[in-house]
Design an enzyme around this catalytic site. Structure first.
Site, mmCIF file in Angstrom:
data_model
loop_
_atom_site.group_PDB
_atom_site.id
_atom_site.type_symbol
_atom_site.label_atom_id
_atom_site.label_comp_id
_atom_site.label_asym_id
_atom_site.label_seq_id
_atom_site.Cartn_x
_atom_site.Cartn_y
_atom_site.Cartn_z
ATOM 1 N N SER A 112 182.293 20.050 130.555
ATOM 2 C CA SER A 112 182.993 20.552 129.493
ATOM 3 C C SER A 112 184.111 19.938 128.787
ATOM 4 C CB SER A 112 183.826 21.832 130.388
ATOM 5 O OG SER A 112 184.234 22.781 129.536
ATOM 6 N N HIS A 113 185.510 20.051 128.967
ATOM 7 C CA HIS A 113 186.476 19.453 128.260
ATOM 8 C C HIS A 113 186.967 18.161 128.880
ATOM 9 C CE1 HIS A 113 187.857 21.824 131.387
ATOM 10 N NE2 HIS A 113 189.222 21.318 131.327
ATOM 11 N N ASP A 276 185.401 22.057 122.235
ATOM 12 C CA ASP A 276 185.405 21.234 123.387
ATOM 13 C C ASP A 276 184.269 20.403 123.515
ATOM 14 O OD1 ASP A 276 184.109 23.136 124.488
ATOM 15 O OD2 ASP A 276 184.846 22.886 126.423
ATOM 16 N N ASP A 278 181.518 20.888 125.574
ATOM 17 C CA ASP A 278 180.178 21.539 125.507
ATOM 18 C C ASP A 278 180.080 22.690 124.652
ATOM 19 O OD1 ASP A 278 181.963 22.815 127.217
ATOM 20 O OD2 ASP A 278 180.283 23.812 128.280
ATOM 21 N N ASP A 280 182.150 25.320 124.374
ATOM 22 C CA ASP A 280 182.487 26.793 124.872
ATOM 23 C C ASP A 280 183.676 27.142 124.731
ATOM 24 O OD1 ASP A 280 183.387 25.548 126.904
ATOM 25 O OD2 ASP A 280 182.303 26.487 128.702
ATOM 26 N N ARG A 281 184.500 26.325 124.280
ATOM 27 C CA ARG A 281 186.078 26.364 124.199
ATOM 28 C C ARG A 281 186.517 26.413 122.603
ATOM 29 N NH1 ARG A 281 189.323 24.762 129.336
ATOM 30 N NH2 ARG A 281 187.704 25.025 130.891
ATOM 31 N N LYS A 375 181.335 31.548 127.413
ATOM 32 C CA LYS A 375 182.207 31.689 126.506
ATOM 33 C C LYS A 375 181.831 30.927 125.184
ATOM 34 C CE LYS A 375 184.874 28.208 129.057
ATOM 35 N NZ LYS A 375 184.557 28.732 130.391
#
Length: 542
Positions: A112-113, A276, A278, A280-281, A375
């Site tokens: 992710s982030h 981010d 991947d 999703d943010r 998300k």
């Protein structure tokens, strides 16, 4: 095709956290480490013959090699159809969408982030057939299986090319390499008024999207520049890189500094956004104006019927427990239910599948809806652009009108990253010991109404998730929340959330630090965080 049965030994640390298994990249590079966990995933997923498995990731270091291993292991475990994004790339929301087209599930490679690269982080998680993160019952079973694993299966298959879209036959396994962007972009066109957004951009509205050298670059270029007509170069840092260009792909005011400097500078644009690692943010900025993720969710809910995909209204909304209660106020005025869940997108899945909610979000820069089961950063950007196009107002005007109508929830989050695990657990134990005695006490000039260790009973399947964070709730609606994050890879991350609600028009324009000063000091005092961790300042303040 030759199937090899490899003898192995379990690793003691293969228990998935909030969003799958995340470790430092060198951990995953240990012999058998990735293979052990993939075998445990495949054993528990039990994908039937003829069903499809989606595989992809955010392009971080090790992504391509890991996909090669997963394809070979899928073949050895009797899976006959694997769908992979070209180059091994798939944003997490795009992977969710592909899974929902009829696959049995998917393996998503991302941390992710978190930073990437040889010395960065790597991660792997399984998404179920609904497109959402696997539930705790599945991840617990994977952990148990990994802890007892003695062998894994991996096949020798013909060489395959992840860079060419098309079908390849690897023995009994059919490998489909697909365009990672097109299906997702088509989905966005069904939800949003691209004509209205196109007219907004053609009228001189100035936009910047920072993809932070992460996965959303190709998606943002296709949608914003090619389909919506934004000028070339609107999307910056658009090429996904294995180490994210040496940056930290977390879309907040600290790490998206290039975008922030432009949006708060002398020649600030009208709208800024970032996503981010991947995809999703999201972070949303107006001209010299930051939209908190909690306010963003509330504004989207209040304006949802302006957007074609949500014109019929919302069935309900949900937020993670640490997220501010701004959306609760909107839900009450709309007459729809609002659910409070633990942190982790998987907790929204049952509510979405049951049709109980339409929108959901977390304070950690994540918002989404029933269009996928993750998300979705770029979706949120398009939602905001659609609202701006219809209302003809700036981002700041829209948010300030929202506060005037619904009140303002002042909100901040203090992150203390890479805290020694024993110290972090000491903070939480100290807080838990005080839960019973806090009600009635005066903290920061306010009276504590109640305090608890948040537990959640899923209204759909009855499952219980305990010890999800300490809540201190005040009689005037203010809150202090403490929890340990499950998304880090080194030590522990303590998150402290502070919230205060104001409705008086004279108190809607304060600086957040001013509005929350007394509560912040009270939160640090009652937790003894500085004394127990030795950290005098947080790593990040949001």
């Amino acid at each position: 095709m030759v199937v090899n049965v490899v003898t192995t030994s379990p690793f003691a640390d293969q228990r998935p956290g909030t969003s799958g298994l995340r470790k430092r990249t060198p951990v995953f590079q240990q012999p058998h480490y990735l293979e052990n966990f993939v075998q445990a995933l495949l054993d528990e997923a039990a994908i039937p013959t003829g069903a499809s498995l989606v595989v992809g990731g955010d392009g971080r270091f090790l992504n391509r090699d890991a996909i090669g291993t997963i394809v070979r292991m899928a073949a050895a475990n009797g899976i006959t159809h694997v769908i992979v994004g070209r180059g091994g790339l798939l944003s997490t929301p795009a992977a969710s969408h592909l899974i929902r087209q009829g696959a049995a599930g998917g393996i998503i490679l991302s941390a992710s982030h978190n930073p990437g690269g040889p010395d960065g982080d790597f991660g792997i998680k399984y998404n179920a057939g609904n497109g959402g993160p696997a539930p705790e019952s599945f991840t617990n079973a994977v952990a148990a299986r990994a802890a007892a694993l003695q062998t894994y299966r991996i096949a020798d298959v013909p060489a395959f090319d992840l860079d060419v879209v098309g079908r390849q036959q690897l023995g009994a396994l059919t490998l489909d390499v697909v365009d990672p962007v097109s299906a997702y972009a088509d989905l966005m066109e069904t939800l949003f008024d691209f004509g209205a957004i196109r007219a907004l951009l053609a009228g001189g509205f100035r936009l910047r999207m920072d993809s932070m050298h992460a996965i959303t670059g190709p998606y943002a270029v296709e949608i914003l520049e090619r389909r919506l007509g934004a000028p070339s170069g609107t999307v910056i840092n658009a090429v996904p890189l294995p180490d994210f260009g040496g940056g930290h792909p977390d879309p907040n005011l600290t790490y998206a500094h290039e975008l922030v400097e432009e949006m708060f500078g002398a020649h600030a644009l009208d709208f800024g956004a970032a996503s981010d690692g991947d995809g999703d943010r999201n972070m949303i900025l107006g001209q010299r104006f930051f939209v908190t993720p909690s306010d963003s969710l509330a504004v989207l809910a209040a304006n949802a019927t302006l957007v074609p995909g949500y014109r019929a209204g919302l069935a309900g909304v949900a937020r993670s427990m640490p997220t501010s209660a701004a959306v609760d106020v909107v839900a009450e005025k709309l007459g729809i239910p609002c659910f409070e869940t633990p942190t982790g997108w998987k907790f929204f899945g049952n509510l979405l599948d049951a049709g109980r909610i339409t929108l959901c979000g977390e304070e950690s820069f994540g918002t989404g809806s029933n269009h996928v089961r993750e998300k979705d950063g770029l979706w949120a950007v398009l939602f905001w652009l659609n609202i701006v196009a219809v209302r003809g107002q700036s981002v700041e005007q829209i948010v300030r009108e929202h506060w005037a109508t619904y009140g303002r929830n002042y909100y901040t989050r203090y992150d203390y990253e890479a805290v020694p695990t024993d110290s972090a657990n000491g903070v939480m134990a100290h807080l838990r010991a005080q839960v019973a005695t806090l009600p009635g006490q005066q903290l920061g000039g306010r009276t504590v109404r109640t305090a608890d260790d948040f537990a959640y009973t899923d209204p759909i399947d009855g499952s219980v998730s305990a010890k999800q964070g300490i809540r201190v709730l005040f009689t005037d609606g203010a809150r202090m929340v403490y929890r340990l994050s499950g998304t880090g890879t080194e030590g522990a991350t303590i998150r402290v959330y502070i919230e205060s609600r104001e409705t008086a028009s004279s108190r809607l324009g304060m600086e957040t630090a001013e509005a929350l000063h007394d509560l912040v000091q009270a939160a640090l005092s009652v937790s003894r965080l500085v004394e127990l961790t030795g950290r005098s300042t947080p790593t990040v303040i949001t």
